[in-house]
Design a protein around this motif. Sequence first.
Motif, PDB file in Angstrom:
ATOM      1  N   GLU A  61      41.667  -7.218  56.125  1.00 55.75           N
ATOM      2  CA  GLU A  61      41.504  -5.769  56.039  1.00 55.75           C
ATOM      3  C   GLU A  61      41.789  -5.323  54.609  1.00 55.75           C
ATOM      4  O   GLU A  61      42.502  -6.004  53.869  1.00 55.75           O
ATOM      5  N   ALA A  62      41.244  -4.184  54.235  1.00 56.49           N
ATOM      6  CA  ALA A  62      41.533  -3.615  52.916  1.00 56.49           C
ATOM      7  C   ALA A  62      41.234  -2.128  52.940  1.00 56.49           C
ATOM      8  O   ALA A  62      40.125  -1.725  53.297  1.00 56.49           O
ATOM      9  N   SER A  80      45.543   1.757  44.744  1.00 54.18           N
ATOM     10  CA  SER A  80      46.348   0.948  45.661  1.00 54.18           C
ATOM     11  C   SER A  80      45.465   0.406  46.773  1.00 54.18           C
ATOM     12  O   SER A  80      44.518   1.071  47.214  1.00 54.18           O
ATOM     13  N   ILE A  81      45.765  -0.809  47.202  1.00 53.37           N
ATOM     14  CA  ILE A  81      45.069  -1.457  48.312  1.00 53.37           C
ATOM     15  C   ILE A  81      46.117  -1.881  49.328  1.00 53.37           C
ATOM     16  O   ILE A  81      47.037  -2.628  49.006  1.00 53.37           O
ATOM     17  N   ALA A  82      45.987  -1.394  50.551  1.00 54.37           N
ATOM     18  CA  ALA A  82      46.819  -1.856  51.659  1.00 54.37           C
ATOM     19  C   ALA A  82      45.930  -2.689  52.565  1.00 54.37           C
ATOM     20  O   ALA A  82      44.895  -2.198  53.046  1.00 54.37           O
ATOM     21  N   GLY A  83      46.288  -3.935  52.761  1.00 56.10           N
ATOM     22  CA  GLY A  83      45.402  -4.787  53.540  1.00 56.10           C
ATOM     23  C   GLY A  83      46.050  -6.072  53.971  1.00 56.10           C
ATOM     24  O   GLY A  83      47.279  -6.230  53.907  1.00 56.10           O
ATOM     25  N   PHE A 125      50.204  -9.016  55.514  1.00 59.17           N
ATOM     26  CA  PHE A 125      49.996  -7.666  54.990  1.00 59.17           C
ATOM     27  C   PHE A 125      50.519  -7.563  53.562  1.00 59.17           C
ATOM     28  O   PHE A 125      51.544  -8.154  53.212  1.00 59.17           O
ATOM     29  N   TYR A 126      49.804  -6.792  52.759  1.00 55.35           N
ATOM     30  CA  TYR A 126      50.236  -6.562  51.381  1.00 55.35           C
ATOM     31  C   TYR A 126      49.840  -5.161  50.945  1.00 55.35           C
ATOM     32  O   TYR A 126      48.940  -4.534  51.520  1.00 55.35           O
ATOM     33  N   VAL A 127      50.532  -4.676  49.930  1.00 49.55           N
ATOM     34  CA  VAL A 127      50.138  -3.459  49.224  1.00 49.55           C
ATOM     35  C   VAL A 127      50.086  -3.817  47.747  1.00 49.55           C
ATOM     36  O   VAL A 127      51.086  -4.265  47.171  1.00 49.55           O
ATOM     37  N   ALA A 128      48.906  -3.646  47.148  1.00 49.85           N
ATOM     38  CA  ALA A 128      48.712  -3.958  45.731  1.00 49.85           C
ATOM     39  C   ALA A 128      48.469  -2.672  44.957  1.00 49.85           C
ATOM     40  O   ALA A 128      47.775  -1.770  45.430  1.00 49.85           O
ATOM     41  N   VAL A 193      52.180  -6.486  43.654  1.00 49.21           N
ATOM     42  CA  VAL A 193      51.703  -6.897  44.970  1.00 49.21           C
ATOM     43  C   VAL A 193      52.925  -7.121  45.863  1.00 49.21           C
ATOM     44  O   VAL A 193      53.687  -8.063  45.639  1.00 49.21           O
ATOM     45  N   PHE A 194      53.120  -6.255  46.852  1.00 48.45           N
ATOM     46  CA  PHE A 194      54.237  -6.380  47.787  1.00 48.45           C
ATOM     47  C   PHE A 194      53.724  -7.048  49.058  1.00 48.45           C
ATOM     48  O   PHE A 194      52.767  -6.575  49.677  1.00 48.45           O
ATOM     49  N   ILE A 195      54.369  -8.155  49.463  1.00 51.63           N
ATOM     50  CA  ILE A 195      53.866  -8.996  50.547  1.00 51.63           C
ATOM     51  C   ILE A 195      54.883  -9.056  51.687  1.00 51.63           C
ATOM     52  O   ILE A 195      56.066  -9.311  51.459  1.00 51.63           O
TER      53      ILE A 195
END
Length: 564
Positions: A61-62, A80-83, A125-128, A193-195
């Motif tokens: 997902e993105a 920002s990308i949450a995916g 899941f990550y937020v970049a 990038v938070f993972i």
Amino acid sequence: MNRFRFRAGLAAARAGLAAACVMTLSASLAAAPGGPSSPDKKPDGDTEKPEGGKFEPFKPEATASTGTVTIGGQAISYQSIAGTFVVHPKDWDDVPRDPKADKGSAAPAEEGGEAKNPSAEASMFYVAYFKSGGGPRPVTFFYNGGPGSATLWLHMGAFGPRRIVTATDAHTPAAPYSLVNNGSSLLDVTDLVFIDAPGTGFSRIAGKDKEKAFYGVDQDAYAFADFISQFLSKYGRWNSPKYLFGESYGTPRSAVLVNQLEADRSIDVNGVILLSQILNFDLSPDRPTGNPGIDLPYQTVLPTYAATAWYHQKLPGEHKNLEALMAEVEQFAMGDYARALAAGSDLSVAERGVIADKLHQYTGLPVEYILKADLRIDGGEFRQNLRGEDGMTTGRLDTRFSGPDIDPLSQRADYDPQSSALSSAYVAAFNEYARKDLHYGDGKIFKPSIRTFNTWNFQHQMPGQTQQPASSRQGSNVMPDLANAMKINPNLKIQLNAGYFDLATPFYQGVYEMHHLPIPASLQANIEYKFYDSGHMVYAKDSSLKLLHDNVAGFIRRTSNLGH
């Protein structure tokens, strides 16, 4: 909290707030340095249909959004990308297979054979955050620990563009909470990038033997290595300066991960940033009584006891300078105290009394109690007794915090006042932020932490090790992994950050580990040390957060090879 989360028992808080509609990747993402050349027209999860008979519980997902953060008076625009990325366990490969042709060709894994392409999968899941415009940028991967913690702590407390405001050393009042611009975000020097580790936060695991596939020292690091490889490909960041930032259990993860990246995947990393470190679990101050004959935990935790007693004004003597006190206690811990503990039953009564009195001077605990404890006091006992006269329990993750005793007669502390003081604010802040600002999480449950610690597989295959390792937290030691990574990449730089008031991973324990890495003496110059008058989550104190930003930003600028 953060979570070291070498603590069992904190129930995973749950929230299911309704959210804004999910956005698709926008054309603005193409402007992000190193971003994809063209925006996706719809979430990745809708682009493919599963093949017949193929187990595919997850799809990538993105979701894109934009924002601005002000750092040092400068407004920085970002995308920002949450995916999610779908990652697989070791021994999986991407070669298409015919299930009928493979049937019967190998015994099932549980019968001693090697199963082909294990079906277990993780949706990580990550937020970049990508700074808009500009030239080449470093990229830094962040994760908390536990094991079993999501990465909301570093995200919302330290380096994301928005930060939760909490009390300095007391229980933060209930909602509404304040979410503010984070002037200490690291977006001024690196993309972020938070993972979330498999199973935590919005990450999920599925398939046969899924816990076995992802919940262990080596399995966990492999999943992160797979994630990072996919991220570098999707966002075109193979030629970017690369950094790992792990907190608490994230530090042993970093040690194993950086070695896997460099030794197995030929991905050199510019720097590893460690916050609240533990690499050798034999040094943990949590119940070392279960490992008799190993006295180092009592020595390396002693400076933290002294710092804590100093903060709460429990020391019988006067010490105006904390750093000077720490140097004095470290010398005693590795000198007279070490010799006394090594003597064991040969220590005379008179010598025992001298050491007990010195421990009283450095811990504030009664001499009688110290003698009864055989000069050996673990972290839980210290926290229960330091402020026992006040009916208060001292914090574990941050000993500046205190809370009412659950049971005044307990041998050890029954809970962590610091964890209780901050958790609600962080959980609420991230749930609100993810759904309203990142447009992610509609219909999903966010899991701040999951209970994996007691079942975590601590078996670890050290570099060069051929025999089957033991599966026990005691004896688990990833110092050789970090050392191996430093030797095969002698340009790799390390920064250790630690708080004086951290009783989960004491600061001097980290120093001891670094001084005993099996590396050539010349490589010790690749390691730098930064200390803070804060706890495990050093960023929970505003002044320490600013200093942490400056230290990490300087480290990245010096090591990124971008000519800053």
